[in-house]
Design a protein around this motif. Sequence first.
Motif, PDB file in Angstrom:
ATOM      1  N   TYR A 661       0.847  -1.197   0.000  1.00 32.62           N
ATOM      2  CA  TYR A 661       0.000   0.000   0.000  1.00 32.62           C
ATOM      3  C   TYR A 661       0.881   1.245   0.000  1.00 32.62           C
ATOM      4  O   TYR A 661       1.920   1.296   0.673  1.00 32.62           O
ATOM      5  CB  TYR A 661      -0.935   0.084   1.219  1.00 32.62           C
ATOM      6  CG  TYR A 661      -1.716   1.389   1.191  1.00 32.62           C
ATOM      7  CD1 TYR A 661      -2.880   1.498   0.443  1.00 32.62           C
ATOM      8  CD2 TYR A 661      -1.230   2.531   1.836  1.00 32.62           C
ATOM      9  CE1 TYR A 661      -3.561   2.711   0.350  1.00 32.62           C
ATOM     10  CE2 TYR A 661      -1.907   3.738   1.755  1.00 32.62           C
ATOM     11  CZ  TYR A 661      -3.061   3.829   0.996  1.00 32.62           C
ATOM     12  OH  TYR A 661      -3.727   5.023   0.876  1.00 32.62           O
ATOM     13  N   ASN A 725      -2.562  -0.563  -3.979  1.00 34.26           N
ATOM     14  CA  ASN A 725      -3.265  -1.325  -2.948  1.00 34.26           C
ATOM     15  C   ASN A 725      -3.300  -2.797  -3.341  1.00 34.26           C
ATOM     16  O   ASN A 725      -4.026  -3.204  -4.248  1.00 34.26           O
ATOM     17  CB  ASN A 725      -4.691  -0.804  -2.757  1.00 34.26           C
ATOM     18  CG  ASN A 725      -5.319  -1.334  -1.468  1.00 34.26           C
ATOM     19  OD1 ASN A 725      -5.055  -2.459  -1.068  1.00 34.26           O
ATOM     20  ND2 ASN A 725      -6.153  -0.527  -0.826  1.00 34.26           N
ATOM     21  N   ILE A 743       3.586  -0.871   4.199  1.00 36.88           N
ATOM     22  CA  ILE A 743       2.417  -0.003   4.047  1.00 36.88           C
ATOM     23  C   ILE A 743       2.899   1.419   4.315  1.00 36.88           C
ATOM     24  O   ILE A 743       3.288   1.749   5.443  1.00 36.88           O
ATOM     25  CB  ILE A 743       1.280  -0.388   5.023  1.00 36.88           C
ATOM     26  CG1 ILE A 743       0.808  -1.824   4.751  1.00 36.88           C
ATOM     27  CG2 ILE A 743       0.120   0.579   4.877  1.00 36.88           C
ATOM     28  CD1 ILE A 743       1.459  -2.869   5.619  1.00 36.88           C
ATOM     29  N   ILE A 756      -7.291   2.079   5.897  1.00 38.24           N
ATOM     30  CA  ILE A 756      -6.276   1.181   5.323  1.00 38.24           C
ATOM     31  C   ILE A 756      -5.841   0.139   6.345  1.00 38.24           C
ATOM     32  O   ILE A 756      -5.633  -1.041   6.004  1.00 38.24           O
ATOM     33  CB  ILE A 756      -5.061   1.987   4.822  1.00 38.24           C
ATOM     34  CG1 ILE A 756      -5.485   2.992   3.744  1.00 38.24           C
ATOM     35  CG2 ILE A 756      -3.987   1.048   4.271  1.00 38.24           C
ATOM     36  CD1 ILE A 756      -6.216   2.384   2.572  1.00 38.24           C
ATOM     37  N   TYR A 771      -8.108   2.601  -6.406  1.00 42.04           N
ATOM     38  CA  TYR A 771      -6.713   2.266  -6.173  1.00 42.04           C
ATOM     39  C   TYR A 771      -6.098   1.753  -7.482  1.00 42.04           C
ATOM     40  O   TYR A 771      -6.771   1.614  -8.496  1.00 42.04           O
ATOM     41  CB  TYR A 771      -6.570   1.175  -5.116  1.00 42.04           C
ATOM     42  CG  TYR A 771      -7.118   1.532  -3.750  1.00 42.04           C
ATOM     43  CD1 TYR A 771      -6.439   2.427  -2.930  1.00 42.04           C
ATOM     44  CD2 TYR A 771      -8.294   0.962  -3.274  1.00 42.04           C
ATOM     45  CE1 TYR A 771      -6.930   2.749  -1.670  1.00 42.04           C
ATOM     46  CE2 TYR A 771      -8.798   1.276  -2.016  1.00 42.04           C
ATOM     47  CZ  TYR A 771      -8.108   2.178  -1.218  1.00 42.04           C
ATOM     48  OH  TYR A 771      -8.590   2.494   0.020  1.00 42.04           O
TER      49      TYR A 771
END
Length: 781
Positions: A661, A725, A743, A756, A771
């Motif tokens: 992410y 993502n 992330i 998230i 995303y």
Amino acid sequence: MKKIELLAPAGSKESLIAAINRGADAIYLGGNKFSARAYASNFDNEMMMKAVDYAHSYGVKIYVTINTLLKENELKEALKYVGYLYEIGVDALIIQDVGLINLIRSIYPDFELHASTQMTVHNGEGALYFTEKGLSRIVLSRELSLNEIKYISKDLGIETEIFVHGALCVCYSGQCLMSSMIGGRSGNRGRCAQPCRMQYTLIGEKSGSKKAYLLSPKDMCLIDDIQGLVESGTSSLKVEGRMKRAEYVSGVVNIYRKAIDKVVDKKKFDLNKGRNDLFQLFNREGFSKAYLYKNVGKDMMSYNFPKNTGILIGKALDKGEVLLDGNVAIGDGIRYGEEGFVLSKILLNGKEVKEAFKGDKVKLIPNGYKKGNSIYKMSDKKMYDELKEHIKLYKRKLSLIGEVEFKVGFPILLKTNFNGKEYEVLGENVEKATNSPLNIERVEEALKKSGEIPYKFDKILFNAFEDGFIRISSLNNLRRELFEKILKEETSSFRRKRIQGSKEDKKLKLGECLGNIYSCITKEQLKALIEDDNVKNIALDISYGKHKDALSLEDFKNIKDKNLYFMTPNIIKEEFNNVVKQIEEVRPYIKGIITSNVGIIKLYRDKLFLIGDYKLNIFNKEALDFYREDIEMLTLSLELNRKEIKELMKNVDFNAAVGVYGKTELMVSEYCPIGSTFGNKSSKKQCNGACMKDTFTLVDRKNEEFKVLGDNSCRTHILNSLPLNLVEEIDELEGFGISTFRIDFKDESYDEVKIILDEVKNNKKSDNRTYTKGHYRRGVE
């Protein structure tokens, strides 16, 4: 004064010939694969061998570029190609992929390797690191100042190479993912689509907007700075231009050859003419000195026209007339706006002329321009015709002194000395002259001929001469035989025996399973992370400390029950010591460092737990092995797809992390579009801190929005329009052997971070926001 190498580009056979004829000391070129100029003509294997021999016959070196990142399934072919280049006598390789470097060091330890500018070497510690790893020369990032070049080259004693002329990337080479992420054409793979040459609108929430070619730099030109560059201690001055025509190479190399010789050997050179010729050959609204004197403002950009501008030669008046501010001739290339033509007719006072001069009022035909149009000369036919004369095979001759023994009844002897070696050949017997003997002048005339070969006798010395006779064809054959003997021995002396070997394929086990690692740049993001009991590892990035709500060193000291990491910038130049000072201040509170800066890696290997960031461009297993002794864990490149990750992870245990992410950093640049647009930043006017007073976004022609951030060192970071993502792919990635996931938060709010975190916990997207999966499915070319 130290001799300095002039390194020229060759994207074609013609460019190679031109560069050698105009005095290049070395040539860099690419093969059909693995070259960062994939769209140049390049050289197949047969052409490459001929190019190497041709260059070596003149004593010119050949460096072959294998300066792209290599996928796991490409390494075997690349290594085979390296073996071929080794065998035919290539002098050095310019390489980006550390995995290939790892293989070559193991199998061809005597093959000279140069670190490509794609390796982003921009500080002394980084240069020392790669030198220790077996690289003989470092091609420095274009962003370095003259003092930084001097420090690395002279003070640290490292062999360096720097660019002095040609196209300039707005992003640090090797750090740009913009073409890759928005179009699938990777600059790291030699297929950049040049999104920097497109129009963008920079929008500030409170500052307004500006539309222009905001990311398009002028070409660099350091013709006026040769003295300082020679004194800096660098070893090689490099001209960019493998995509350019041979005439361009001919002209630019000739001008820089003369400029270098003026400084080093005190030869005469008209610098003003040289500068003007460079403008005519190619410029984008003029030239810049890149970052040599730390200019990072609008002076270095071509905001209005991203292609060759040409030279302004006049303004269109009434009735199709043009008042000339420069000279024109039949055959010149003319531009007005986006349109252009080849000049076929010039009318001066109603009469046709072949050329016209400054101050003349003329009609240029065929026209189409309108009153008020600026008229530019894009190409000068007379100049290009002259430049073409230097694209002839063996036009350049190496001068030799020949010695002859011409005695009746004995074979004629011809010998010479070349590169410290003596060469001699015997011809037919000299006969007694029955009628008219050959005089000395006639023998000398025949031996001074040359032909398609690099050598020529400028002087013939006769150690013995008697009246006699020998056929002129025999003299020609004798001369040819001697020259071919030199050529064969000189070129074959570079040949090597290819090594049949392979590197041991051992199982790699590095680092430990860390689970998820979260990074952040604001206090709001950090607050959300601290509140979540599932979050164990947090990396704090304090390099955006001038912004509102930014993190600081104090934040490290106030967090309990979490594993903390210090996240460094990718680029660390003059602030290097300050970053080290920051690390030392928080060292008692951190478990380790996340970095892609090799200078920091060199300094902290064996001292702290190191996690390599994704901008280290890890593309294959050998790249993991390259860093094995220095880094506990590496983050794989975001340009790999799922199949490539799976292939890379075979026979590897827990040594790699994958980003699942975050908004990918597309560019990092010394140039500041915000300050240049809204802060009036130029070489003369300093920044007013505009990037800290507003929120800015770049918008492209498709209305995609890219967040622009300025950091503490006034560098610009451009983020992807959509966050990556891959939370729904975590199960599959774990099946490939990945157990650490990254992330990264950049511009997310507290609430967005919470969303998230929930997605990561459940391995499932929890809202309807848009995303991207990046390259996970598609990959790059």
